[in-house]
Design an enzyme around this catalytic site. Structure first.
Site, PDB file in Angstrom:
ATOM      1  N   ASN A 172       0.811  -1.118   0.099  1.00 27.57           N
ATOM      2  CA  ASN A 172      -0.099  -0.005   0.153  1.00 27.57           C
ATOM      3  C   ASN A 172       0.687   1.405   0.043  1.00 27.57           C
ATOM      4  OD1 ASN A 172      -2.468   1.819   0.779  1.00 27.57           O
ATOM      5  ND2 ASN A 172      -1.078   2.033   2.666  1.00 27.57           N
ATOM      6  N   LYS A 181       3.724   3.334 -11.155  1.00 31.36           N
ATOM      7  CA  LYS A 181       2.326   2.699 -11.235  1.00 31.36           C
ATOM      8  C   LYS A 181       2.474   1.729 -12.006  1.00 31.36           C
ATOM      9  CE  LYS A 181       1.152   3.991  -6.796  1.00 31.36           C
ATOM     10  NZ  LYS A 181       1.164   2.981  -5.628  1.00 31.36           N
ATOM     11  N   VAL A 208      -9.133   9.334  -2.895  1.00 26.98           N
ATOM     12  CA  VAL A 208      -9.287   8.961  -1.669  1.00 26.98           C
ATOM     13  C   VAL A 208      -8.911  10.265  -0.766  1.00 26.98           C
ATOM     14  CG1 VAL A 208      -8.864   7.116   0.113  1.00 26.98           C
ATOM     15  CG2 VAL A 208      -8.694   6.755  -2.094  1.00 26.98           C
ATOM     16  N   TYR A 237       5.078   9.018 -10.787  1.00 28.78           N
ATOM     17  CA  TYR A 237       4.112   8.333 -10.325  1.00 28.78           C
ATOM     18  C   TYR A 237       3.476   7.491 -11.377  1.00 28.78           C
ATOM     19  CZ  TYR A 237      -0.082   7.535  -7.209  1.00 28.78           C
ATOM     20  OH  TYR A 237      -1.103   6.741  -6.659  1.00 28.78           O
ATOM     21  N   THR A 249      -6.485  11.491   1.437  1.00 30.30           N
ATOM     22  CA  THR A 249      -5.557  11.170   2.493  1.00 30.30           C
ATOM     23  C   THR A 249      -4.545  12.169   2.332  1.00 30.30           C
ATOM     24  OG1 THR A 249      -4.410  10.009   0.525  1.00 30.30           O
ATOM     25  CG2 THR A 249      -5.988   8.733   1.745  1.00 30.30           C
TER      26      THR A 249
HETATM   27  N1  LIG Z   1      -5.111   8.857  -2.217  1.00 29.61           N
HETATM   28  C1  LIG Z   1      -5.433   8.562  -3.323  1.00 29.61           C
HETATM   29  O1  LIG Z   1      -6.413   9.500  -4.055  1.00 29.61           O
HETATM   30  C2  LIG Z   1      -4.991   7.560  -4.105  1.00 29.61           C
HETATM   31  C3  LIG Z   1      -5.365   7.236  -5.584  1.00 29.61           C
HETATM   32  C4  LIG Z   1      -4.640   6.248  -6.279  1.00 29.61           C
HETATM   33  C5  LIG Z   1      -3.705   5.557  -5.614  1.00 29.61           C
HETATM   34  N2  LIG Z   1      -3.463   5.796  -4.406  1.00 29.61           N
HETATM   35  C6  LIG Z   1      -2.406   4.768  -3.601  1.00 29.61           C
HETATM   36  O2  LIG Z   1      -2.866   4.318  -2.398  1.00 29.61           O
HETATM   37  C7  LIG Z   1      -1.775   3.866  -1.528  1.00 29.61           C
HETATM   38  C8  LIG Z   1      -1.729   4.606  -0.479  1.00 29.61           C
HETATM   39  O3  LIG Z   1      -1.815   6.088  -0.608  1.00 29.61           O
HETATM   40  P1  LIG Z   1      -2.293   7.180   0.379  1.00 29.61           P
HETATM   41  O4  LIG Z   1      -3.478   7.941  -0.394  1.00 29.61           O
HETATM   42  O5  LIG Z   1      -2.895   6.643   1.744  1.00 29.61           O
HETATM   43  O6  LIG Z   1      -1.063   7.909   0.610  1.00 29.61           O
HETATM   44  P2  LIG Z   1      -0.474   8.962   1.997  1.00 29.61           P
HETATM   45  O7  LIG Z   1      -1.572   9.520   2.448  1.00 29.61           O
HETATM   46  O8  LIG Z   1       0.648   9.889   1.271  1.00 29.61           O
HETATM   47  O9  LIG Z   1       0.052   7.723   2.875  1.00 29.61           O
HETATM   48  C9  LIG Z   1       1.011   6.990   2.120  1.00 29.61           C
HETATM   49  C10 LIG Z   1       1.273   5.678   3.128  1.00 29.61           C
HETATM   50  O10 LIG Z   1       2.503   5.032   2.782  1.00 29.61           O
HETATM   51  C11 LIG Z   1       3.509   5.118   4.038  1.00 29.61           C
HETATM   52  N3  LIG Z   1       5.026   5.415   3.261  1.00 29.61           N
HETATM   53  C12 LIG Z   1       5.067   6.478   2.465  1.00 29.61           C
HETATM   54  N4  LIG Z   1       6.425   6.492   2.208  1.00 29.61           N
HETATM   55  C13 LIG Z   1       6.979   5.487   2.757  1.00 29.61           C
HETATM   56  C14 LIG Z   1       8.325   4.894   3.011  1.00 29.61           C
HETATM   57  N5  LIG Z   1       9.365   5.734   2.558  1.00 29.61           N
HETATM   58  N6  LIG Z   1       8.521   3.940   3.791  1.00 29.61           N
HETATM   59  C15 LIG Z   1       7.577   3.551   4.464  1.00 29.61           C
HETATM   60  N7  LIG Z   1       6.213   3.824   4.358  1.00 29.61           N
HETATM   61  C16 LIG Z   1       5.844   4.897   3.666  1.00 29.61           C
HETATM   62  C17 LIG Z   1       3.212   6.286   4.759  1.00 29.61           C
HETATM   63  O11 LIG Z   1       3.436   6.126   6.058  1.00 29.61           O
HETATM   64  P3  LIG Z   1       4.523   7.119   6.859  1.00 29.61           P
HETATM   65  O12 LIG Z   1       4.364   8.443   6.501  1.00 29.61           O
HETATM   66  O13 LIG Z   1       4.372   6.714   8.480  1.00 29.61           O
HETATM   67  O14 LIG Z   1       5.726   6.335   6.484  1.00 29.61           O
HETATM   68  C18 LIG Z   1       1.532   6.239   4.668  1.00 29.61           C
HETATM   69  O15 LIG Z   1       0.918   4.918   5.425  1.00 29.61           O
HETATM   70  C19 LIG Z   1      -0.471   4.292  -2.292  1.00 29.61           C
HETATM   71  O16 LIG Z   1       0.118   3.402  -3.059  1.00 29.61           O
HETATM   72  C20 LIG Z   1      -1.089   5.492  -3.473  1.00 29.61           C
HETATM   73  O17 LIG Z   1      -0.344   5.666  -4.739  1.00 29.61           O
HETATM   74  C21 LIG Z   1      -3.752   6.575  -3.868  1.00 29.61           C
END
Ligand SMILES: NC(=O)c1ccc[n+]([C@@H]2O[C@H](COP(=O)([O-])OP(=O)(O)OC[C@H]3O[C@@H](n4cnc5c(N)ncnc54)[C@H](OP(=O)(O)O)[C@@H]3O)[C@@H](O)[C@H]2O)c1
Length: 228
Positions: A65, A136, A167, A132, A169
């Site tokens: 994730n 992906k 999402v 990105y 986030t």
């Molecule tokens: N949000 C969206 O709209 C969206 C859309 C499409 C896909 N996604 C995908 O969904 C997934 C989750 O994204 P999110 O939206 O929850 O992003 P986010 O809010 O930026 O959170 C990222 C997560 O990954 C962890 N992380 C980031 N860099 C890291 C590192 N170097 N080492 C270990 N952990 C790391 C962070 O934890 P720490 O900061 O504690 O390390 C956090 O739990 C991602 O793969 C993203 O590409 C998200």
């Protein structure tokens, strides 16, 4: 989304959940947080034994994730160090974790599943998101090859590359905070938020759980929660 997934998964005392992040979460009886920067490949490899548990499990699931949107700017303006970092976090770390998953569990008689959290951006050319989109896209292809290898070698491992939709986030916050001259669609993403079009991490976590429980209904590797 990672935290929402952990919160859902620990609800069943039957699950043993291991979660990697840099900031960590509170340890529980059935939750082991591992503080680790997935951008540090040597450190990841050195901690691999701690990440993968041995035991008599009915089902073993790896969810990749963690992800990073990267520096939002066009090629020509990017910091070269960040170019390496985004591919390390979004592609190389999942590859290393998948390699270890197959190595350890391919002969284990359990249900085995890998879910790579991908993005619709894997299949679109979005300016300012070169790292990105390309990382992906590579994650999708990695998932497709892994599925093919599992089928060929009869390892019984099912793979998905799952797009979670848009999402609410920290990642979306970073996108909305980008500079308009570096990202032509910034205001579109601002409107997604103001128009209430984002889903919550909790909703997506439940959709991931639904996928885990209903794999027979989802044969293809590439999946999008918007089609659930
Ligand atoms: N949000 C969206 O709209 C969206 C859309 C499409 C896909 N996604 C995908 O969904 C997934 C989750 O994204 P999110 O939206 O929850 O992003 P986010 O809010 O930026 O959170 C990222 C997560 O990954 C962890 N992380 C980031 N860099 C890291 C590192 N170097 N080492 C270990 N952990 C790391 C962070 O934890 P720490 O900061 O504690 O390390 C956090 O739990 C991602 O793969 C993203 O590409 C998200």
């Amino acid at each position: 989304m990672g935290k929402a997934l952990v919160d859902q998964l620990v609800l069943s005392g039957e699950n043993l959940v291991v979660g990697i992040s840099r900031s960590g979460m509170e340890e529980k009886d059935n939750f082991l947080p591992i503080i680790l920067d997935l951008g540090n490949t040597e450190l990841l490899i050195s901690k691999i034994d701690k990440i993968f548990s041995e035991g008599d499990f009915q089902r073993i699931v790896l969810i990749n994730n963690a992800g990073w949107i990267g520096e939002i700017a066009p090629l020509g303006k990017l910091d070269p160090a960040g170019i390496g970092q985004i591919h390390t976090i979004n592609l190389i770390a999942p590859s290393i974790l998948m390699n270890e998953f197959v190595h350890r569990y391919k002969d284990v008689k359990a249900e085995k599943l890998v879910i790579n959290i991908s993005s619709g951006a894997a299949q679109k050319a979005i300016d300012g998101w070169s790292g990105y989109c390309s990382s992906k896209a590579a994650l999708n292809q990695l998932s497709l090859v892994a599925e093919e290898e599992s089928r060929l070698h009869k390892w019984g491992i099912k793979y998905y590359a799952l797009s979670p939709g848009i999402v609410d986030t920290g990642m979306q916050h970073d996108i909305r905070s980008s500079a308009p001259e570096n990202f032509s669609r910034r205001d579109v993403f601002r409107s997604y938020k103001s128009e209430g079009e984002l889903s919550t991490p909790e909703e997506v976590a439940l959709q991931v759980l639904y996928l885990i429980e209903n794999q027979v209904d989802f044969q293809e590797v590439l999946q999008d929660v918007r089609n659930f």
